[in-house]
Design a protein around this motif. Sequence first.
Motif, mmCIF file in Angstrom:
data_model
loop_
_atom_site.group_PDB
_atom_site.id
_atom_site.type_symbol
_atom_site.label_atom_id
_atom_site.label_comp_id
_atom_site.label_asym_id
_atom_site.label_seq_id
_atom_site.Cartn_x
_atom_site.Cartn_y
_atom_site.Cartn_z
ATOM 1 N N ARG A 141 0.868 -1.185 0.000
ATOM 2 C CA ARG A 141 0.000 0.000 0.000
ATOM 3 C C ARG A 141 0.899 1.229 0.000
ATOM 4 N N ASP A 142 0.313 2.383 -0.219
ATOM 5 C CA ASP A 142 1.072 3.632 -0.200
ATOM 6 C C ASP A 142 2.010 3.625 1.021
ATOM 7 N N PRO A 143 3.329 3.723 0.783
ATOM 8 C CA PRO A 143 4.274 3.613 1.907
ATOM 9 C C PRO A 143 4.098 4.670 2.995
ATOM 10 N N VAL A 144 3.536 5.827 2.637
ATOM 11 C CA VAL A 144 3.328 6.863 3.662
ATOM 12 C C VAL A 144 2.197 6.422 4.600
ATOM 13 N N THR A 145 1.085 5.993 4.012
ATOM 14 C CA THR A 145 -0.036 5.484 4.832
ATOM 15 C C THR A 145 0.412 4.240 5.596
ATOM 16 N N ARG A 146 1.256 3.425 4.949
ATOM 17 C CA ARG A 146 1.760 2.210 5.605
ATOM 18 C C ARG A 146 2.551 2.567 6.865
ATOM 19 N N TYR A 205 9.890 -0.314 -0.996
ATOM 20 C CA TYR A 205 9.604 -1.613 -1.613
ATOM 21 C C TYR A 205 10.629 -2.010 -2.687
ATOM 22 N N ALA A 206 11.093 -1.034 -3.473
ATOM 23 C CA ALA A 206 12.020 -1.361 -4.572
ATOM 24 C C ALA A 206 13.283 -2.034 -4.032
ATOM 25 N N LYS A 207 13.763 -1.566 -2.879
ATOM 26 C CA LYS A 207 14.985 -2.151 -2.289
ATOM 27 C C LYS A 207 14.744 -3.597 -1.874
ATOM 28 N N HIS A 208 13.609 -3.841 -1.241
ATOM 29 C CA HIS A 208 13.322 -5.200 -0.795
ATOM 30 C C HIS A 208 13.146 -6.133 -2.004
ATOM 31 N N LEU A 209 12.447 -5.602 -3.011
ATOM 32 C CA LEU A 209 12.175 -6.425 -4.195
ATOM 33 C C LEU A 209 13.476 -6.861 -4.889
ATOM 34 N N GLU A 210 14.471 -5.966 -4.902
ATOM 35 C CA GLU A 210 15.766 -6.301 -5.515
ATOM 36 C C GLU A 210 16.304 -7.616 -4.962
ATOM 37 N N HIS A 211 16.188 -7.809 -3.667
ATOM 38 C CA HIS A 211 16.709 -9.033 -3.039
ATOM 39 C C HIS A 211 15.942 -10.270 -3.498
ATOM 40 N N TRP A 212 14.612 -10.102 -3.633
ATOM 41 C CA TRP A 212 13.791 -11.249 -4.059
ATOM 42 C C TRP A 212 14.095 -11.633 -5.499
ATOM 43 N N LEU A 213 14.354 -10.623 -6.336
ATOM 44 C CA LEU A 213 14.572 -10.904 -7.758
ATOM 45 C C LEU A 213 15.907 -11.606 -8.011
ATOM 46 N N ARG A 214 16.767 -11.658 -6.998
ATOM 47 C CA ARG A 214 18.004 -12.439 -7.140
ATOM 48 C C ARG A 214 17.713 -13.935 -7.008
ATOM 49 N N HIS A 215 16.537 -14.261 -6.468
ATOM 50 C CA HIS A 215 16.206 -15.673 -6.214
ATOM 51 C C HIS A 215 14.951 -16.156 -6.930
ATOM 52 N N PHE A 216 14.076 -15.230 -7.320
ATOM 53 C CA PHE A 216 12.812 -15.624 -7.961
ATOM 54 C C PHE A 216 12.554 -14.760 -9.197
ATOM 55 N N PRO A 217 11.982 -15.372 -10.274
ATOM 56 C CA PRO A 217 11.589 -14.535 -11.415
ATOM 57 C C PRO A 217 10.352 -13.711 -11.047
ATOM 58 N N LEU A 218 10.234 -12.553 -11.679
ATOM 59 C CA LEU A 218 9.107 -11.654 -11.377
ATOM 60 C C LEU A 218 7.757 -12.347 -11.573
ATOM 61 N N GLY A 219 7.690 -13.243 -12.559
ATOM 62 C CA GLY A 219 6.436 -13.940 -12.862
ATOM 63 C C GLY A 219 5.944 -14.828 -11.727
#
Length: 204
Positions: A41-46, A89-103
């Motif tokens: 969700r919107d990171p500010v509201t989060r 979120y972009a920073k966290h996602l970078e770590h996941w994309l080293r191990h999983f495809p976006l799909g």
Amino acid sequence: MPRTLEGQITMEKTPSYFVTREAPARISAMSKDTKLIVVVRDPVTRAISDYTQTLSKRPDIPTFESLTFRNRTAGLIDTSWSAIQIGIYAKHLEHWLRHFPLGQMLFVSGERLISDPAGELGRVQDFLGLKRIITDKHFYFNKTKGFPCLKKAEGSSRPHCLGKTKGRTHPAIDGEVVRRLRDFYRPFNRKFYQMTGHDFGWDG
Ligand SMILES: Nc1ncnc2c1ncn2[C@@H]1O[C@H](COP(=O)(O)OS(=O)(=O)O)[C@@H](OP(=O)(O)O)[C@H]1O
């Protein structure tokens, strides 16, 4: 994890996985085929929601405004504060994309989960390869709660809303602090939209 039998899907939900450095490698080592669902969700509201939750347990904590800054005059945001850090979120996602495809990942919009729960759950069911069993018919908008609720809870004929800890009233936050936070998150949000191929509409 329990054994998954033919025709079953095993699901596990832990909000902190997405921001835990070790999680992508560990999950991938367990099963490379794991499908991953992240509600964002919107990171500010989060951040305000996160603060509201802490405040409900520890009413003596400092104000949101004072926790947001390392140096308020210099406008330096305290990125070590978890309420702020989790929303990058972009920073966290970078770590996941080293191990999983976006799909193999599905990003559910927290905003749409409220405005169109059946639509968002339709995406979840498609992603999991399930028939669209949960539809509009299963929800109604509860005016008192201010959120969508289930017409019938599982195994019951009575309506069911989420509990009191979901959908708390947020405290009013200084508008200038909210603006500073919006400026802070904008580039990370853009990066996240680019990485996921989806504009979540948090920046107007
Ligand atoms: N249907 C429905 N009913 C009530 N609340 C709803 C619903 N759908 C989404 N939400 C939003 O869920 C937010 C709380 O979820 P969390 O992810 O913080 O929960 S958890 O404690 O991390 O499990 C909660 O955030 P807050 O409003 O800040 O409390 C809600 O906005």
